[in-house]
Scaffold this motif. Sequence first.
Motif, short mmCIF file in Angstrom:
data_model
loop_
_atom_site.label_atom_id
_atom_site.label_comp_id
_atom_site.label_asym_id
_atom_site.label_seq_id
_atom_site.Cartn_x
_atom_site.Cartn_y
_atom_site.Cartn_z
N CYS A 80 0.83 -1.22 0.00
CA CYS A 80 0.00 0.00 0.00
C CYS A 80 0.86 1.26 0.00
CB CYS A 80 -0.92 0.01 1.21
SG CYS A 80 -2.12 -1.33 1.25
N PRO A 81 1.37 1.68 -1.15
CA PRO A 81 2.16 2.92 -1.20
C PRO A 81 1.35 4.13 -0.75
CG PRO A 81 2.42 1.66 -3.23
CD PRO A 81 1.31 1.02 -2.47
N LEU A 82 2.01 4.99 -0.01
CA LEU A 82 1.40 6.24 0.42
C LEU A 82 1.43 7.26 -0.72
CD1 LEU A 82 3.18 6.28 3.86
CD2 LEU A 82 0.69 6.35 3.60
N VAL A 83 0.50 8.19 -0.71
CA VAL A 83 0.55 9.29 -1.67
C VAL A 83 1.72 10.20 -1.29
CG1 VAL A 83 -1.91 9.17 -2.15
CG2 VAL A 83 -1.09 10.71 -0.37
N PHE A 102 -7.84 9.13 16.59
CA PHE A 102 -7.72 8.21 15.46
C PHE A 102 -8.38 8.86 14.25
CE2 PHE A 102 -7.78 5.68 19.28
CZ PHE A 102 -6.85 4.68 19.07
N ILE A 103 -7.73 8.78 13.10
CA ILE A 103 -8.35 9.19 11.84
C ILE A 103 -8.14 8.07 10.83
CG2 ILE A 103 -8.42 10.84 9.94
CD1 ILE A 103 -7.49 13.01 11.79
N LEU A 104 -9.22 7.62 10.22
CA LEU A 104 -9.15 6.58 9.20
C LEU A 104 -9.30 7.24 7.83
CD1 LEU A 104 -8.98 3.55 8.58
CD2 LEU A 104 -11.48 3.47 8.70
N PHE A 105 -8.22 7.19 7.04
CA PHE A 105 -8.20 7.84 5.74
C PHE A 105 -8.66 6.91 4.63
CE2 PHE A 105 -5.41 10.43 8.31
CZ PHE A 105 -5.66 11.73 7.86
N ASN A 106 -8.94 7.50 3.49
CA ASN A 106 -9.42 6.78 2.32
C ASN A 106 -8.25 6.20 1.52
OD1 ASN A 106 -11.38 5.81 0.59
ND2 ASN A 106 -12.12 7.81 -0.06
N GLY A 107 -8.57 5.33 0.56
CA GLY A 107 -7.55 4.76 -0.30
C GLY A 107 -8.10 4.47 -1.68
N ASN A 113 -10.16 -1.02 -11.01
CA ASN A 113 -10.40 0.21 -11.79
C ASN A 113 -10.24 1.47 -10.96
OD1 ASN A 113 -11.06 -1.23 -14.20
ND2 ASN A 113 -13.09 -1.66 -13.34
N ASN A 114 -9.24 1.45 -10.07
CA ASN A 114 -8.92 2.62 -9.25
C ASN A 114 -10.11 3.13 -8.46
OD1 ASN A 114 -6.18 2.79 -10.01
ND2 ASN A 114 -6.72 3.84 -11.90
N ARG A 115 -10.91 2.22 -7.97
CA ARG A 115 -12.07 2.64 -7.16
C ARG A 115 -11.59 3.12 -5.81
NH1 ARG A 115 -13.57 -0.36 -2.84
NH2 ARG A 115 -12.90 -2.54 -2.72
N LEU A 116 -12.35 4.04 -5.22
CA LEU A 116 -12.09 4.48 -3.87
C LEU A 116 -12.53 3.40 -2.88
CD1 LEU A 116 -13.39 8.17 -4.06
CD2 LEU A 116 -11.00 7.45 -3.83
N VAL A 117 -11.85 3.30 -1.77
CA VAL A 117 -12.27 2.37 -0.72
C VAL A 117 -13.67 2.74 -0.25
CG1 VAL A 117 -11.80 1.60 1.64
CG2 VAL A 117 -9.92 1.81 0.01
N VAL A 188 -7.68 10.74 0.33
CA VAL A 188 -6.93 9.53 -0.06
C VAL A 188 -5.51 9.62 0.47
CG1 VAL A 188 -5.96 8.26 -2.00
CG2 VAL A 188 -8.32 9.07 -2.10
N LEU A 189 -5.10 8.59 1.21
CA LEU A 189 -3.76 8.55 1.79
C LEU A 189 -2.87 7.47 1.18
CD1 LEU A 189 -2.45 10.16 4.19
CD2 LEU A 189 -2.73 8.07 5.54
N PHE A 190 -3.46 6.46 0.54
CA PHE A 190 -2.68 5.31 0.07
C PHE A 190 -3.37 4.66 -1.12
CE2 PHE A 190 -5.91 3.70 2.86
CZ PHE A 190 -6.30 2.50 2.32
N THR A 191 -2.63 3.79 -1.79
CA THR A 191 -3.19 2.94 -2.83
C THR A 191 -2.90 1.49 -2.49
OG1 THR A 191 -1.19 3.08 -4.20
CG2 THR A 191 -2.93 4.69 -4.63
#
Length: 264
Positions: A80-83, A102-107, A113-117, A188-191
Amino acid sequence: MKYQVLVPTHHKTLEQCSELLDYLHIKSDCLICNQCDEKSINNIENLKVVNCDNIGVSNNRNNLLDYAEGDFCICIDDDCPLVDNYEEIIENAFRKFPDAEFILFNGIVTHENNRLVHNKKTKRVKKFKDVGYAGGPGLVFKKEAIKKYNLRYNTKVGYPNKVQLGEDSLFIKKIVESKAIFVRSSEVLFTIKDDVDNSIYFKGVTEDFVISRGCIMKIVHPHMFWILKYRNALKMRHWRNNKFSLKKLTSLLKEGSKLANEVI
Protein backbone atom coordinates in the motif's frame (compact mmCIF):
# COMPACT_ATOMS: atom_id res chain seq x y z
CA MET A 1 5.23 16.31 15.55
CA LYS A 2 6.92 12.98 14.77
CA TYR A 3 5.34 10.73 12.15
CA GLN A 4 6.14 7.03 11.99
CA VAL A 5 4.83 4.64 9.36
CA LEU A 6 4.04 1.14 10.65
CA VAL A 7 4.42 -1.74 8.19
CA PRO A 8 3.85 -5.45 8.86
CA THR A 9 5.64 -7.92 6.60
CA HIS A 10 7.20 -11.37 6.69
CA HIS A 11 10.29 -13.31 5.61
CA LYS A 12 12.19 -10.40 4.10
CA THR A 13 15.88 -9.64 4.24
CA LEU A 14 17.12 -6.39 5.74
CA GLU A 15 17.83 -5.15 2.22
CA GLN A 16 14.29 -5.97 1.08
CA CYS A 17 12.87 -4.14 4.10
CA SER A 18 14.98 -1.11 3.24
CA GLU A 19 13.72 -1.22 -0.36
CA LEU A 20 10.14 -1.02 0.93
CA LEU A 21 10.74 2.63 1.87
CA ASP A 22 10.97 3.64 -1.78
CA TYR A 23 8.17 1.35 -2.91
CA LEU A 24 5.82 2.66 -0.23
CA HIS A 25 6.87 6.32 -0.76
CA ILE A 26 7.85 6.66 2.90
CA LYS A 27 9.62 9.92 3.73
CA SER A 28 9.20 9.95 7.52
CA ASP A 29 10.41 7.51 10.16
CA CYS A 30 9.34 3.92 9.56
CA LEU A 31 8.93 0.81 11.69
CA ILE A 32 8.79 -2.56 9.91
CA CYS A 33 7.94 -5.68 11.89
CA ASN A 34 9.20 -8.62 9.89
CA GLN A 35 8.02 -12.08 10.92
CA CYS A 36 10.78 -14.58 10.17
CA ASP A 37 12.92 -17.20 11.91
CA GLU A 38 14.93 -14.89 14.15
CA LYS A 39 14.68 -12.12 16.73
CA SER A 40 16.68 -8.94 16.19
CA ILE A 41 16.41 -5.17 15.90
CA ASN A 42 18.17 -3.19 13.18
CA ASN A 43 18.29 0.60 12.79
CA ILE A 44 19.20 2.15 9.43
CA GLU A 45 18.82 5.94 9.45
CA ASN A 46 15.05 6.56 9.69
CA LEU A 47 14.15 2.86 9.46
CA LYS A 48 13.78 0.43 12.34
CA VAL A 49 13.36 -3.24 11.39
CA VAL A 50 12.20 -5.57 14.15
CA ASN A 51 12.57 -9.23 13.20
CA CYS A 52 10.11 -11.35 15.19
CA ASP A 53 9.87 -15.13 15.39
CA ASN A 54 6.20 -15.25 16.37
CA ILE A 55 3.64 -16.08 13.70
CA GLY A 56 0.24 -14.70 12.84
CA VAL A 57 -1.17 -11.53 11.34
CA SER A 58 -2.54 -10.24 14.65
CA ASN A 59 0.68 -10.96 16.49
CA ASN A 60 2.61 -8.88 13.99
CA ARG A 61 0.19 -5.98 14.23
CA ASN A 62 0.60 -6.11 18.00
CA ASN A 63 4.38 -6.12 17.48
CA LEU A 64 3.96 -2.82 15.66
CA LEU A 65 1.93 -1.37 18.53
CA ASP A 66 4.59 -2.49 21.02
CA TYR A 67 7.55 -0.98 19.15
CA ALA A 68 5.88 2.18 17.79
CA GLU A 69 7.65 5.40 18.75
CA GLY A 70 6.00 8.12 16.69
CA ASP A 71 3.70 10.79 18.07
CA PHE A 72 1.45 10.01 15.10
CA CYS A 73 1.55 6.45 13.73
CA ILE A 74 0.46 5.64 10.19
CA CYS A 75 -0.74 2.08 9.47
CA ILE A 76 -0.29 0.66 5.99
CA ASP A 77 0.42 -2.79 4.55
CA ASP A 78 3.48 -3.73 2.51
CA ASP A 79 1.46 -3.46 -0.72
CA CYS A 80 0.00 0.00 0.00
CA PRO A 81 2.16 2.92 -1.20
CA LEU A 82 1.40 6.24 0.42
CA VAL A 83 0.55 9.29 -1.67
CA ASP A 84 3.44 11.74 -2.04
CA ASN A 85 1.99 14.41 0.25
CA TYR A 86 0.74 12.07 2.97
CA GLU A 87 2.28 14.10 5.81
CA GLU A 88 0.53 17.26 4.63
CA ILE A 89 -2.80 15.43 4.37
CA ILE A 90 -2.45 14.07 7.90
CA GLU A 91 -1.37 17.41 9.32
CA ASN A 92 -4.33 19.18 7.73
CA ALA A 93 -6.74 16.55 9.04
CA PHE A 94 -5.51 16.85 12.62
CA ARG A 95 -5.57 20.64 12.31
CA LYS A 96 -9.24 20.39 11.36
CA PHE A 97 -9.92 17.86 14.15
CA PRO A 98 -7.31 18.75 16.79
CA ASP A 99 -8.89 16.52 19.45
CA ALA A 100 -8.98 13.46 17.20
CA GLU A 101 -7.12 10.43 18.51
CA PHE A 102 -7.72 8.21 15.46
CA ILE A 103 -8.35 9.19 11.84
CA LEU A 104 -9.15 6.58 9.20
CA PHE A 105 -8.20 7.84 5.74
CA ASN A 106 -9.42 6.78 2.32
CA GLY A 107 -7.55 4.76 -0.30
CA ILE A 108 -7.59 3.68 -3.94
CA VAL A 109 -7.82 0.03 -5.08
CA THR A 110 -5.82 -0.05 -8.31
CA HIS A 111 -6.82 -3.59 -9.37
CA GLU A 112 -10.49 -2.64 -9.26
CA ASN A 113 -10.40 0.21 -11.79
CA ASN A 114 -8.92 2.62 -9.25
CA ARG A 115 -12.07 2.64 -7.16
CA LEU A 116 -12.09 4.48 -3.87
CA VAL A 117 -12.27 2.37 -0.72
CA HIS A 118 -15.31 4.49 0.17
CA ASN A 119 -17.33 7.42 -1.16
CA LYS A 120 -18.36 8.79 2.21
CA LYS A 121 -17.99 12.28 3.65
CA THR A 122 -15.52 13.18 6.36
CA LYS A 123 -17.21 12.96 9.77
CA ARG A 124 -16.81 12.01 13.40
CA VAL A 125 -17.30 8.26 13.82
CA LYS A 126 -20.19 7.42 16.12
CA LYS A 127 -21.01 3.82 15.20
CA PHE A 128 -19.15 0.89 13.70
CA LYS A 129 -21.24 1.12 10.53
CA ASP A 130 -19.51 4.46 9.83
CA VAL A 131 -16.23 2.57 9.22
CA GLY A 132 -17.36 -1.04 8.86
CA TYR A 133 -16.17 -1.18 5.23
CA ALA A 134 -12.54 -0.60 6.19
CA GLY A 135 -9.41 -2.65 6.68
CA GLY A 136 -6.22 -1.66 8.47
CA PRO A 137 -4.40 0.52 5.91
CA GLY A 138 -4.97 4.24 6.30
CA LEU A 139 -5.51 4.27 10.06
CA VAL A 140 -3.52 7.06 11.74
CA PHE A 141 -3.46 7.33 15.51
CA LYS A 142 -1.82 9.20 18.34
CA LYS A 143 0.45 6.70 20.03
CA GLU A 144 -0.73 7.67 23.51
CA ALA A 145 -4.29 6.64 22.59
CA ILE A 146 -3.32 2.96 22.21
CA LYS A 147 -2.25 2.78 25.86
CA LYS A 148 -5.09 5.03 27.01
CA TYR A 149 -7.75 2.66 25.64
CA ASN A 150 -5.72 -0.55 26.09
CA LEU A 151 -6.13 -1.53 22.45
CA ARG A 152 -4.73 -4.78 21.04
CA TYR A 153 -5.39 -6.99 18.03
CA ASN A 154 -7.24 -10.20 18.80
CA THR A 155 -4.69 -13.00 18.40
CA LYS A 156 -7.47 -15.60 18.02
CA VAL A 157 -8.34 -14.02 14.67
CA GLY A 158 -6.34 -13.78 11.44
CA TYR A 159 -3.97 -16.22 9.74
CA PRO A 160 -3.05 -18.91 10.83
CA ASN A 161 -6.13 -19.26 13.08
CA LYS A 162 -9.29 -21.08 12.07
CA VAL A 163 -10.85 -17.62 11.68
CA GLN A 164 -8.39 -16.41 9.06
CA LEU A 165 -9.50 -12.82 8.55
CA GLY A 166 -11.16 -9.86 10.22
CA GLU A 167 -8.50 -8.80 12.72
CA ASP A 168 -8.62 -5.24 11.34
CA SER A 169 -12.41 -5.09 11.58
CA LEU A 170 -12.35 -6.20 15.21
CA PHE A 171 -9.62 -3.70 16.05
CA ILE A 172 -11.59 -0.85 14.49
CA LYS A 173 -14.69 -2.06 16.32
CA LYS A 174 -12.74 -1.81 19.59
CA ILE A 175 -11.76 1.77 18.78
CA VAL A 176 -15.41 2.69 18.22
CA GLU A 177 -16.52 0.95 21.42
CA SER A 178 -13.78 2.66 23.44
CA LYS A 179 -15.47 6.02 22.76
CA ALA A 180 -12.17 7.42 21.50
CA ILE A 181 -12.32 10.54 19.37
CA PHE A 182 -12.40 8.86 15.96
CA VAL A 183 -12.76 10.56 12.57
CA ARG A 184 -13.44 9.12 9.10
CA SER A 185 -11.73 11.09 6.33
CA SER A 186 -12.58 11.16 2.63
CA GLU A 187 -8.97 12.17 1.79
CA VAL A 188 -6.93 9.53 -0.06
CA LEU A 189 -3.76 8.55 1.79
CA PHE A 190 -2.68 5.31 0.07
CA THR A 191 -3.19 2.94 -2.83
CA ILE A 192 -3.58 -0.84 -2.73
CA LYS A 193 -1.31 -2.21 -5.44
CA ASP A 194 -1.45 -6.00 -5.17
CA ASP A 195 -4.45 -8.09 -6.18
CA VAL A 196 -5.90 -10.01 -3.25
CA ASP A 197 -5.40 -13.22 -5.26
CA ASN A 198 -1.63 -12.80 -4.78
CA SER A 199 -1.91 -12.76 -1.00
CA ILE A 200 -0.59 -15.78 0.88
CA TYR A 201 -3.55 -15.38 3.20
CA PHE A 202 -6.23 -15.52 0.50
CA LYS A 203 -6.69 -18.84 -1.28
CA GLY A 204 -10.05 -18.17 -2.91
CA VAL A 205 -13.56 -18.86 -1.68
CA THR A 206 -12.66 -21.89 0.40
CA GLU A 207 -14.67 -23.35 3.26
CA ASP A 208 -12.31 -21.75 5.79
CA PHE A 209 -12.67 -18.37 4.08
CA VAL A 210 -16.48 -18.42 4.16
CA ILE A 211 -16.57 -19.75 7.72
CA SER A 212 -14.21 -16.96 8.78
CA ARG A 213 -16.45 -14.34 7.18
CA GLY A 214 -19.44 -15.79 8.99
CA CYS A 215 -17.69 -15.53 12.33
CA ILE A 216 -16.63 -11.90 11.86
CA MET A 217 -20.08 -10.93 10.53
CA LYS A 218 -21.68 -12.40 13.64
CA ILE A 219 -19.33 -10.45 15.92
CA VAL A 220 -19.65 -7.05 14.24
CA HIS A 221 -23.35 -7.37 13.27
CA PRO A 222 -24.84 -9.65 15.96
CA HIS A 223 -28.43 -8.54 15.45
CA MET A 224 -28.34 -8.28 11.65
CA PHE A 225 -26.41 -11.48 10.96
CA TRP A 226 -29.39 -13.61 9.93
CA ILE A 227 -30.24 -11.12 7.20
CA LEU A 228 -26.67 -10.30 6.19
CA LYS A 229 -25.72 -13.94 5.71
CA TYR A 230 -28.10 -14.19 2.73
CA ARG A 231 -26.87 -10.93 1.22
CA ASN A 232 -23.23 -11.98 1.60
CA ALA A 233 -23.93 -15.43 0.19
CA LEU A 234 -25.47 -13.82 -2.89
CA LYS A 235 -22.43 -11.58 -3.32
CA MET A 236 -19.99 -14.46 -2.99
CA ARG A 237 -21.91 -16.76 -5.32
CA HIS A 238 -20.22 -15.27 -8.40
CA TRP A 239 -17.11 -13.92 -6.67
CA ARG A 240 -13.54 -15.01 -7.45
CA ASN A 241 -14.35 -18.35 -9.08
CA ASN A 242 -16.54 -19.53 -6.23
CA LYS A 243 -17.63 -23.17 -6.64
CA PHE A 244 -20.15 -23.35 -3.79
CA SER A 245 -23.92 -23.23 -4.20
CA LEU A 246 -25.95 -20.48 -2.56
CA LYS A 247 -27.23 -23.01 -0.03
CA LYS A 248 -23.70 -24.17 0.82
CA LEU A 249 -22.44 -20.59 1.21
CA THR A 250 -25.28 -19.78 3.58
CA SER A 251 -24.60 -22.95 5.56
CA LEU A 252 -20.89 -22.14 5.88
CA LEU A 253 -21.61 -18.59 7.01
CA LYS A 254 -23.95 -19.99 9.67
CA GLU A 255 -21.26 -22.47 10.73
CA GLY A 256 -18.83 -19.60 11.12
CA SER A 257 -21.26 -17.65 13.29
CA LYS A 258 -21.03 -20.42 15.87
CA LEU A 259 -17.33 -19.65 16.36
CA ALA A 260 -17.98 -16.06 17.42
CA ASN A 261 -18.10 -16.77 21.15
CA GLU A 262 -14.76 -18.60 20.92
CA VAL A 263 -12.82 -15.58 19.68
CA ILE A 264 -14.29 -12.66 21.63
